[in-house]
Scaffold this motif. Structure first.
Motif, PDB file in Angstrom:
ATOM      1  N   LEU A   1      -9.258 -27.506 107.223  1.00  0.00           N
ATOM      2  CA  LEU A   1      -7.802 -27.493 107.144  1.00  0.00           C
ATOM      3  C   LEU A   1      -7.305 -26.539 106.063  1.00  0.00           C
ATOM      4  O   LEU A   1      -6.218 -25.970 106.174  1.00  0.00           O
ATOM      5  N   GLY A   2      -8.104 -26.374 105.019  1.00  0.00           N
ATOM      6  CA  GLY A   2      -7.723 -25.431 103.974  1.00  0.00           C
ATOM      7  C   GLY A   2      -7.645 -23.996 104.471  1.00  0.00           C
ATOM      8  O   GLY A   2      -6.975 -23.149 103.856  1.00  0.00           O
ATOM      9  N   LEU A   3      -8.308 -23.705 105.588  1.00  0.00           N
ATOM     10  CA  LEU A   3      -8.276 -22.354 106.136  1.00  0.00           C
ATOM     11  C   LEU A   3      -6.927 -22.013 106.764  1.00  0.00           C
ATOM     12  O   LEU A   3      -6.595 -20.824 106.909  1.00  0.00           O
TER      13      LEU A   3
ATOM     14  N   SER B   1      -5.160 -18.610 105.919  1.00  0.00           N
ATOM     15  CA  SER B   1      -4.891 -17.605 106.960  1.00  0.00           C
ATOM     16  C   SER B   1      -3.439 -17.166 106.937  1.00  0.00           C
ATOM     17  O   SER B   1      -3.126 -15.988 107.139  1.00  0.00           O
ATOM     18  N   ALA B   2      -2.538 -18.133 106.704  1.00  0.00           N
ATOM     19  CA  ALA B   2      -1.114 -17.798 106.625  1.00  0.00           C
ATOM     20  C   ALA B   2      -0.835 -16.895 105.428  1.00  0.00           C
ATOM     21  O   ALA B   2      -0.036 -15.953 105.516  1.00  0.00           O
ATOM     22  N   ALA B   3      -1.503 -17.162 104.302  1.00  0.00           N
ATOM     23  CA  ALA B   3      -1.260 -16.397 103.082  1.00  0.00           C
ATOM     24  C   ALA B   3      -1.686 -14.939 103.222  1.00  0.00           C
ATOM     25  O   ALA B   3      -1.053 -14.036 102.654  1.00  0.00           O
ATOM     26  N   VAL B   4      -2.739 -14.683 103.998  1.00  0.00           N
ATOM     27  CA  VAL B   4      -3.223 -13.305 104.152  1.00  0.00           C
ATOM     28  C   VAL B   4      -2.688 -12.641 105.416  1.00  0.00           C
ATOM     29  O   VAL B   4      -3.114 -11.544 105.781  1.00  0.00           O
ATOM     30  N   GLY B   5      -1.770 -13.322 106.116  1.00  0.00           N
ATOM     31  CA  GLY B   5      -1.118 -12.728 107.274  1.00  0.00           C
ATOM     32  C   GLY B   5      -1.933 -12.720 108.550  1.00  0.00           C
ATOM     33  O   GLY B   5      -1.668 -11.929 109.459  1.00  0.00           O
ATOM     34  N   LEU B   6      -2.919 -13.618 108.662  1.00  0.00           N
ATOM     35  CA  LEU B   6      -3.780 -13.651 109.852  1.00  0.00           C
ATOM     36  C   LEU B   6      -3.473 -14.813 110.785  1.00  0.00           C
ATOM     37  O   LEU B   6      -4.099 -14.933 111.838  1.00  0.00           O
TER      38      LEU B   6
ATOM     39  N   GLY C   1       6.997 -25.186 103.108  1.00  0.00           N
ATOM     40  CA  GLY C   1       6.514 -24.589 104.345  1.00  0.00           C
ATOM     41  C   GLY C   1       5.385 -25.381 104.967  1.00  0.00           C
ATOM     42  O   GLY C   1       4.636 -26.094 104.280  1.00  0.00           O
ATOM     43  N   ALA C   2       5.246 -25.255 106.281  1.00  0.00           N
ATOM     44  CA  ALA C   2       4.257 -26.038 107.024  1.00  0.00           C
ATOM     45  C   ALA C   2       2.814 -25.753 106.617  1.00  0.00           C
ATOM     46  O   ALA C   2       2.010 -26.688 106.491  1.00  0.00           O
ATOM     47  N   PRO C   3       2.402 -24.487 106.427  1.00  0.00           N
ATOM     48  CA  PRO C   3       0.992 -24.245 106.063  1.00  0.00           C
ATOM     49  C   PRO C   3       0.574 -24.962 104.787  1.00  0.00           C
ATOM     50  O   PRO C   3      -0.509 -25.554 104.714  1.00  0.00           O
ATOM     51  N   VAL C   4       1.418 -24.913 103.765  1.00  0.00           N
ATOM     52  CA  VAL C   4       1.077 -25.567 102.500  1.00  0.00           C
ATOM     53  C   VAL C   4       1.072 -27.083 102.659  1.00  0.00           C
ATOM     54  O   VAL C   4       0.249 -27.795 102.054  1.00  0.00           O
TER      55      VAL C   4
END
Length: 410
Positions: free
Chosen positions: A90-92, A96-101, A168-171
């Protein structure tokens, strides 16, 4: 008192605590993933259905094999390993969002991998409980776990709605990752004696067939399993379409969606609180039948909703009644299944029913999305409600309505 006997088992209390922590995180992720897909990745209803199916696809593909493997090994190490691996996975998502992938294809792959680990965890989780408490208090133990699930369903979406709005949702998904780390640490400290498991054999097919035969040739488990498959197919459709309907069709935000899910948790707490006395008085079978009828009654409220305050009340009422139905019949079902199944078959019984049930979501979730895109969300929801009525009729006419929980496993 039965409750006193249950709480006299400290290993169960620790198991219960670990379950509670991870469940809150799970419900945070459930809502955050949906909001992430619809609002940030601009997923269509069909894509949202594919995302929902991805989580459960491993259950359909590997569930039966996992049941055999769980029956061959001690369950506590499996639970710990699955929790820690899910935390990393889940940490990925935020990484992934942070690096734009992060896009829908990447999210679907990560969710599918998460589903595979959850499959392993769930098969071991359901099979481990009978090692922690005697048969006489299995129904109460399941009721306590169901109450916790309902409380988590109340708190998780509310926390998720706030976190999504704030960071935000990713965090927000990182909350779930941390919860799995905590759960794994608590489970690692359990000292319940377990059998060492059966020695690995070359008879995988024979063991698979034995598990399937136990479920589908059993007078009560067979109709329970078959109608459960239909129930999960239709609720999988509703799960996809209702999220899209609420966020895109009616124009509510993540906080409102979280509030509706939270009311489902409140209903679940109430249902689970009544499950034990109701099962003692009326028997497991009648309670399961009632629960199956409450689901279509609840979900009929969703396509009746409109935007505005009245619509939000209907959506909250739908989730409340749906949560109540699960809280009421879930402990009775699990208590019955665990009580009538020998220990050597617990993993295969649980994996057979759970994997094929979740496999129905693999079909129902994208089917709901396709129907919503083709016919509209309301029409798709009404089709699902009709299917739920059919499964309720079928289970009412089956031998399950007479089921009682025996004093000892078969």
């Amino acid at each position: 008192m039965t409750r006193a006997r249950l709480l006299d088992h400290p290993e169960f209390v620790r198991f219960w605590a670990a379950d509670s922590v991870s469940l809150v995180g799970t419900y945070v992720t459930t809502l955050a993933l949906q909001v992430l897909a619809v609002t940030q990745l601009r997923a269509s209803a069909t894509e949202l259905g594919v995302l929902g199916a991805a989580r459960w696809l491993p259950y359909l593909l590997f569930g039966l094999v996992v049941g055999v493997l769980v029956d061959r090994h001690r369950r506590r190490p499996v639970l710990v390993g699955a929790d820690l691996a899910r935390a990393v996975l889940l940490g990925l998502i935020p990484l992934s969002a942070a690096v734009g992938l992060l896009g829908m294809p990447v999210l679907i792959v990560l969710v599918a991998a998460y589903g595979a680990l959850s499959l392993v965890h769930d098969a071991a989780h359901q099979s481990f409980l009978p090692s922690l408490v005697p048969t006489a208090v299995l129904t109460e133990a399941n009721a306590r776990l169901e109450q916790t699930r309902s409380v988590a369903q109340t708190a998780g979406p509310l926390i998720a709605g706030w976190l999504v709005a704030a960071v935000g949702a990713p965090v927000a998904i990182l909350v779930d990752a941390v919860s799995y780390l905590i759960s794994g640490r608590v489970l690692a400290g359990l000292r319940t004696p377990e059998r060492t498991g059966r020695a690995p054999s070359r008879h995988l097919r024979r063991e698979l067939v034995e598990g399937l035969s136990w479920v589908y040739r059993h007078r009560v488990l067979a109709p329970l399993a078959i109608t459960s498959h239909a129930w999960f197919l239709c609720t999988g459709m509703v799960g996809t379409v209702s999220t899209y309907f609420v966020l895109d069709g009616l124009g509510f935000d993540a906080v409102a969606l979280g509030a509706t899910y939270a009311l489902g948790g409140v209903g679940g707490v109430l249902g689970a609180s009544l499950a034990l006395p109701a099962t003692r008085r009326f028997g497991a079978g009648p309670i399961m039948v009632v629960g199956r009828w409450l689901t279509p009654a609840a979900y009929a409220l969703i396509p009746s909703a409109t935007s505005g305050a009245v619509g939000l009340v209907l959506l909250c009422g739908a989730q409340f009644l749906f949560g109540f139905s699960i809280g009421l019949d879930g402990p009775a079902e699990m208590g019955y299944r665990q009580a009538v199944t020998p220990d050597r078959l617990q993993g295969r019984m649980n994996a057979t029913m759970r994997s094929l049930n979740r496999g129905m979501i693999v079909i129902g979730a994208p089917l709901g999305g396709v129907l919503a895109d083709a016919l509209g969300s309301r029409a798709a929801l009404w089709i699902a409600v009709g299917g739920l009525v059919c499964q309720a009729v079928a289970i009412t006419c089956s031998p399950l309505r007479h089921a009682r929980i025996p004093d000892a496993p078969a």
